[in-house]
Design an enzyme around this catalytic site. Sequence first.
Site, short mmCIF file in Angstrom:
data_model
loop_
_atom_site.label_atom_id
_atom_site.label_comp_id
_atom_site.label_asym_id
_atom_site.label_seq_id
_atom_site.Cartn_x
_atom_site.Cartn_y
_atom_site.Cartn_z
N ASP A 45 -61.73 68.51 -104.83
CA ASP A 45 -62.23 69.52 -105.78
C ASP A 45 -61.26 69.81 -106.92
OD1 ASP A 45 -64.48 69.73 -104.25
OD2 ASP A 45 -63.89 71.58 -103.23
N ARG A 67 -66.54 73.35 -103.94
CA ARG A 67 -66.77 74.53 -103.10
C ARG A 67 -66.58 75.83 -103.88
NH1 ARG A 67 -67.13 75.62 -97.87
NH2 ARG A 67 -67.03 73.41 -97.37
#
Length: 581
Positions: free
Chosen positions: A333, A379
């Site tokens: 991420d 996320r």
Amino acid sequence: MTIATSATRTTTKNNETLLFTALTATAAAATTYLLTRHYLQSKSKEEALTEAAAAYAEKSIAQTRRESLDNAEKKGKKGPSGTKLPNVQIDEVYLWEVEHLSVRFPSEGSHIINHMHGIDRDSTPLPENTPVFRKIHSSNSEEDMTNKSEHKVTSYNKLIGIHECILSDVVRTPSKEGVVQKSQAYVRAGPRRELHFNPRTVNAAIVTCGGLCPGLNNVIREITNTLYHLYDIKGKVYGIRGGYKGFYDERYPPVELTPELVENIHHDGGTVLSSSRGGFDLVKILDFIRSKKIRQLYVIGGDGTHRGAFAIHEGCMEAKMDVSVAGIPKTIDNDVDYIDRSFGFASAVEAAQGAIRSAKTEATCNLPNGIGIVKLMGRSAGFIAVHATLGSGDVDLCLVPEVPIVLEGEKGCLPHLMRRVKRKGFAVIVVAEGAGEELLGTSTEVDASGNKKLPQIGEFMKKEIEAYFKKQGDEATVKYIDPSYMIRSIPANAADSLYCMQLGQNAVHGAMAGFTGFSVGLCNNKMVFLPIPELVSTSPRMMSPRGRTWERILAVTRQPNTVPPLQPGETPYDSHAPLLR
């Protein structure tokens, strides 16, 4: 007679024209003067002073430039190109110190000089002004070292000196006179002249934790090769299988890593050591380190894994174990703060392009009103979705966790999609997995790493789009693509492979020199050592919804900006990595 009269009239007319022009110019000048005078009188004293200061600064810059050029010409030398700016400077630099083992333990590497492909003994002590880390303790051991004749010594072109650093604040703005300008700095990574460890006594261990990421095998391979090829260690390199639980779980015995074993692993995705979440047990991990006489531990993982690595470092220090613990940030991420980017991120963004192209093909070929949705990983940070969108140029709507989703109304994404479809005949959407919690709520369930489970934003958007078009008396053909795990399980591309090589080599350079409790990363395009507590203090990071990256998204997709206005006293979020601002 007639000709003379005509000439006289012409001259008189010309004179009248000149007189009229002069009077007009005089009147215009007088009017301009009066208006200017009135304008200046109407301005506040503070505004007038600000304008005067700006005018003086411009004059000062021009004068400084002329003087510097004049002085250069007088000296017969060409001056530096550009203009010297007033009040743009750095007065104080604050270095993020990285703990060094020599503060607590005698150094085995006293007078061992660092060369590529091995080491050499220097019979003379280091001079007082030598640009290396000065150790508090030293060893007078006369242990026989590898003879020079047994190997070819290749000197490093560059050895990093003491307090050689990389500034964090590369963007500078003029400040008021008398204001002290400060900058944070990081320890520059690279080989040092002296070693803390004797390579003959080094056993090392490597562990990968958390989710998969392109480049894990590259880092494992480079750490192994650097230990054996650049430092010529005589001990073993243990590969810990299955994450932290591999230190003690009998089902996953460690594997001995050699250059031959890791030779081709960088061509494969995933990790040859396997991985898992959780399983951290400090007592059992320290027992393994003692039993295998580990001197260096390399931990590859995200911010949670790094917190565990620092706990191991503290445990070793408390138990008086002379062990270096080095971290390598790993997050698909890209949400570990301070570093420019995490390894594998560029490969994941590249892999996402295939899914976006497929979504566009589905949208253009399925009638009526084709819409393709691609859900990507992200996320709490939408970096993959944002960069994949910008890299594609085919996306009409990008949804990320940092920006609230508004479905309908003036800034609604659904009316925007309707407009795009009616204009182009189709539309493409990219959505990060963590987007839309303000609509779907926050889950209370967590995984083994403590990460909360995320709602199904992709399926939710598909249903909402179909329902909205139906409400408008129309029909939408929506195709949903979820390549989430596909983009993280691929091999690293060329850019990430190079980055992984730099990370692996510099992690070993730092550990061999005696640094501990640190992580290695790219900051302002330079390799640095970062103290783990500072690195994880603001992680996971997010994309700034008021930064230039999000502005670029709005420019490319032309979607409405749903970032709420700042509230009184609210400070806008910004990452600590200048390249992401």
